[in-house]
Design an enzyme around this catalytic site. Structure first.
Site, PDB file in Angstrom:
ATOM      1  N   CYS A   2      28.668 -23.371 -42.566  1.00  0.00           N
ATOM      2  CA  CYS A   2      28.640 -24.829 -42.657  1.00  0.00           C
ATOM      3  C   CYS A   2      27.494 -25.276 -43.558  1.00  0.00           C
ATOM      4  O   CYS A   2      26.608 -24.506 -43.898  1.00  0.00           O
ATOM      5  CB  CYS A   2      28.477 -25.444 -41.268  1.00  0.00           C
ATOM      6  N   ARG A  27      30.639 -24.927 -48.661  1.00  0.00           N
ATOM      7  CA  ARG A  27      30.306 -24.129 -47.485  1.00  0.00           C
ATOM      8  C   ARG A  27      31.270 -24.368 -46.324  1.00  0.00           C
ATOM      9  O   ARG A  27      31.244 -23.631 -45.329  1.00  0.00           O
ATOM     10  CB  ARG A  27      28.879 -24.434 -47.028  1.00  0.00           C
ATOM     11  N   TRP A  72      32.779 -25.621 -41.367  1.00  0.00           N
ATOM     12  CA  TRP A  72      33.819 -24.590 -41.387  1.00  0.00           C
ATOM     13  C   TRP A  72      34.000 -24.173 -39.937  1.00  0.00           C
ATOM     14  O   TRP A  72      33.094 -23.627 -39.320  1.00  0.00           O
ATOM     15  CB  TRP A  72      33.399 -23.404 -42.257  1.00  0.00           C
ATOM     16  N   ASN A  98      24.611 -24.615 -38.226  1.00  0.00           N
ATOM     17  CA  ASN A  98      25.353 -23.619 -38.991  1.00  0.00           C
ATOM     18  C   ASN A  98      25.105 -22.272 -38.343  1.00  0.00           C
ATOM     19  O   ASN A  98      23.960 -21.833 -38.232  1.00  0.00           O
ATOM     20  CB  ASN A  98      24.860 -23.609 -40.448  1.00  0.00           C
ATOM     21  N   GLY A  99      26.161 -21.606 -37.890  1.00  0.00           N
ATOM     22  CA  GLY A  99      25.991 -20.309 -37.244  1.00  0.00           C
ATOM     23  C   GLY A  99      26.919 -20.168 -36.054  1.00  0.00           C
ATOM     24  O   GLY A  99      27.886 -20.916 -35.891  1.00  0.00           O
ATOM     25  N   GLU A 481      41.582  -7.131 -56.725  1.00  0.00           N
ATOM     26  CA  GLU A 481      40.906  -8.406 -56.961  1.00  0.00           C
ATOM     27  C   GLU A 481      41.869  -9.455 -57.505  1.00  0.00           C
ATOM     28  O   GLU A 481      41.809 -10.633 -57.125  1.00  0.00           O
ATOM     29  CB  GLU A 481      39.732  -8.206 -57.921  1.00  0.00           C
ATOM     30  N   LYS A 485      42.603 -13.035 -55.656  1.00  0.00           N
ATOM     31  CA  LYS A 485      42.452 -14.348 -56.286  1.00  0.00           C
ATOM     32  C   LYS A 485      43.704 -15.201 -56.076  1.00  0.00           C
ATOM     33  O   LYS A 485      43.620 -16.388 -55.782  1.00  0.00           O
ATOM     34  CB  LYS A 485      42.175 -14.195 -57.799  1.00  0.00           C
ATOM     35  N   GLU A 488      43.908 -16.349 -52.441  1.00  0.00           N
ATOM     36  CA  GLU A 488      42.882 -17.326 -52.084  1.00  0.00           C
ATOM     37  C   GLU A 488      43.234 -18.735 -52.533  1.00  0.00           C
ATOM     38  O   GLU A 488      43.050 -19.685 -51.774  1.00  0.00           O
ATOM     39  CB  GLU A 488      41.538 -16.923 -52.715  1.00  0.00           C
ATOM     40  N   HIS A 504      55.078   5.078 -52.134  1.00  0.00           N
ATOM     41  CA  HIS A 504      54.853   5.424 -50.725  1.00  0.00           C
ATOM     42  C   HIS A 504      54.971   4.194 -49.822  1.00  0.00           C
ATOM     43  O   HIS A 504      54.213   4.037 -48.876  1.00  0.00           O
ATOM     44  CB  HIS A 504      53.490   6.100 -50.571  1.00  0.00           C
ATOM     45  N   LYS A 603      32.601 -20.604 -48.992  1.00  0.00           N
ATOM     46  CA  LYS A 603      31.969 -19.773 -50.004  1.00  0.00           C
ATOM     47  C   LYS A 603      31.097 -18.681 -49.397  1.00  0.00           C
ATOM     48  O   LYS A 603      31.154 -17.530 -49.815  1.00  0.00           O
ATOM     49  CB  LYS A 603      31.124 -20.660 -50.927  1.00  0.00           C
TER      50      LYS A 603
END
Length: 608
Positions: A2, A27, A72, A98-99, A481, A485, A488, A504, A603
């Site tokens: 957050c 955040r 968040w 935040n936490g 990656e 992307k 996301e 496979h 983020k």
């Protein structure tokens, strides 16, 4: 995860706090709220959704002190009720957090047995209610906060205000970042200094288990045992333009286009061409440890984990040192074997990723030397590692990492060449590789000539529901990656695989509705990749190839080709990933997605 903002001074607090929340929205953006000390009373407004949703309901205020939060969600769904700030039962204390409070359930049960009524589903309310219990009319707010923190298990960055003491903000941290900005007759607090950068460049970073009492006149810092401590004042050198969009429609696109500059910055002053070697100032004092090293472990999360995989390929090929790559979230739970002369590397863009920080501490507990690769100067990982290297990518605001990934690859390449020189690679070979590294930023610029072409491909594929990304060797992690992307920012299901592994299992998915993206440079794996492409073609898959050379055989098999400049094999991921970043961006735009703030993501992952 957050974002926290606070202000106390002589100006109107509301616009300063809201400006800060907008800068910290990367955040978390599930809900937002503010608490203002207005004429001796607390005024709280909060709203589910983004900061812009909060703005629409705000009343005007002349208050000169307040705190704000962008969330968040962890405990409790993102709605108005669970949004921060939270209050104690008396309504005299407001808190933003935040936490994660790990023992919130037991605290809640104890307080409820004492008659306390809870109104939210959050872990944070347990903290503010506990502070309220200790703030009993004979205890000041600072003491109440300290007593509560001693009973709390978990991580926190908090800001607390109390209408009984309306001229101070109490802040504290453990595991979650908090920075204090220092001004003339005004002071600021935030999770990230970018929140108050327009107002001051003088900062003080709060350390683990530290508390600060922030007033208009100054800041007093103490440890959890109430012993006053002296903090160093640091000056931010970051330009305000670095955290603005600079004319681009989105931060993600700006950051993709910034890569020629950020790659140059990652190499600046580190490539000693005349001497044929690498200078990494952050590793100078640990060169003997590097020379003695018999094994590396690299641990990271998400995009940084993909960079670590490429780093493994680099280091094993050129430095001939065994390398293991671990998910940081798994590292400390599998009881890893740390032998003498094992060095553990941790990679994190933010330098505050909780899982990576936990892995760092686990490695240290087992006696390892731990070196870091991160972007944020002064971050927790930068402070706790024995040595390390900054990637110098500048602020990355877009939630989906782009420029930080390629800068991590450059730094891993620099570390590889440093290790190779320490282990006797020839000057002639080093010179060739250094020349190629120095040419990479210009080659990245050429890729942007393909942007309109990539935008057209995105339009063709935007309505697909599944993608497969395939690569070999150094470009297998690029497939991972590229798929990440796309997931996301566009919410399309995508998977990355080594190309040979397609047979496979994943080959069962391939039909005319399954686009398959091949990363196919003309390296030692090219002929094998062509065989894999033919296997997809035989099953009517739609094929897109990222390659470094026009080739009639390849062109005859694929629907679309994107060309990048050629380079040596170990640097090719820096080039091949950029078209995949652009493809993900433009597909997401075609689908109407919020590319800078994708749903459910944040983020900096500061919760486990």
């Amino acid at each position: 995860m957050c974002g926290i903002v606070g202000y106390i001074g002589y100006k109107e607090a509301l616009p300063i706090i809201m400006d800060g929340l907008k800068r910290l929205e990367y955040r978390g953006y599930d809900s937002a709220g503010i608490a203002l000390m207005d004429n001796g009373d607390l005024r709280i407004q909060k709203k589910a959704g983004k900061v812009s949703d909060l703005v629409r309901i705000l009343d005007s205020s002349k208050a000169t002190m307040g705190i704000g939060h962008t969330r968040w969600a962890t405990h409790g769904e993102p709605n108005d009720r669970n949004a921060h700030p939270h209050q104690d039962s008396s309504g005299s204390i407001a808190l933003v957090h935040n936490g994660i409070i790990e023992n919130h359930a037991s605290i809640r049960q104890t307080l409820e047995r004492g008659g306390c009524t809870f109104t939210t589903e959050t872990d944070t309310e347990a903290m503010v209610q506990l502070i309220g219990k200790f703030h009993d009319g004979t205890t000041d707010i600072e003491t109440a906060v300290r007593r509560a923190l001693k009973e709390i298990t978990g991580t926190f960055g908090i800001a607390v205000i109390c209408k009984d003491e309306p001229d101070k903000i109490i802040v504290a941290r453990k595991g979650s970042p908090l920075v204090i900005g220092l001004g003339e007759n005004e002071n600021f607090i935030a999770s990230d200094a970018s929140a108050f950068l327009p107002y001051t460049r003088q900062t003080m970073v709060l350390g683990e288990d530290e508390i600060a009492i922030v007033t208009r006149k100054g800041v007093t810092t103490k440890n959890i045992e109430n012993i006053e401590i002296t903090k160093e004042v640091e000056e931010i050198t970051l330009d305000i333009e670095a955290i603005e969009k600079g004319g681009y429609p989105h931060f993600m696109l700006k950051e993709i286009h910034a890569q020629p500059e950020t790659l140059t910055d990652a190499m600046r002053g580190r490539v000693l061409k005349k001497e044929g070697t690498i200078k990494l100032g952050g590793l100078t004092d640990v060169v003997p440890d590097l020379q003695r090293a018999e094994r590396f472990i690299i641990t990271a999360c998400g995009t940084s984990w993909h960079a670590a995989l490429i780093g493994k390929y680099m280091l094993e090929q050129y430095a001939r040192i065994p390398v293991e790559v671990d998910y940081a979230s798994e590292f400390r739970y599998r009881d890893p074997i740390i032998q003498p002369n094992t060095i553990v590397w941790v990679i994190s863009q933010s330098g505050e990723t909780t899982d990576t920080l936990s892995a760092l501490r686990e490695a240290k507990n087992k006696g390892a030397k731990v070196f870091g690769i991160c972007n944020v100067v002064g971050s927790m990982i930068a402070r706790e590692t024995d040595a390390g290297v900054y990637i110098h990518a500048g602020p990355e605001i877009g939630v989906a990492s782009t420029k930080a990934f390629t800068s991590q690859l450059v730094v891993l390449a620099l570390i590889t060449l440093l290790m190779a020189r320490l282990r006797g690679i020839s000057n002639n070979r080093t010179d060739q590789l250094l020349d190629e590294m120095l040419s990479i930023p210009e080659k990245v610029k050429k890729i942007f000539n393909e942007e309109e072409h990539i935008k057209g491909i995105a339009a063709d594929y935007a309505n697909n529901h599944n993608f497969l990304y395939l690569g070999r060797g150094y470009n297998f992690p690029v497939a991972l990656e590229g798929a990440l992307k796309l997931k996301e920012v566009s919410y399309i299901h995508a998977e990355g695989y080594p190309a040979a592994e397609m047979k496979h299992g994943p080959i069962a998915l391939i039909d005319e509705r399954m686009p398959v993206v091949f990363i196919a440079p003309h390296d030692r794996t090219y002929e094998k990749i062509l065989g894999n492409i033919q296997e997809v073609k035989a099953r009517h898959g739609s094929i897109l190839a990222v390659t470094d050379k026009k080739d009639s055989r390849l062109e005859s098999l694929v629907e679309h080709t994107i060309c990048v400049p050629d380079t040596v094999e170990f640097l090719s991921p820096i080039l091949t990933i950029i078209p995949l970043q652009l493809l993900a961006y433009y597909i997401a735009i075609q689908r109407g997605c919020d590319v800078d703030q994708p749903r459910n993501l944040a983020k900096s992952v500061t919760v486990e």
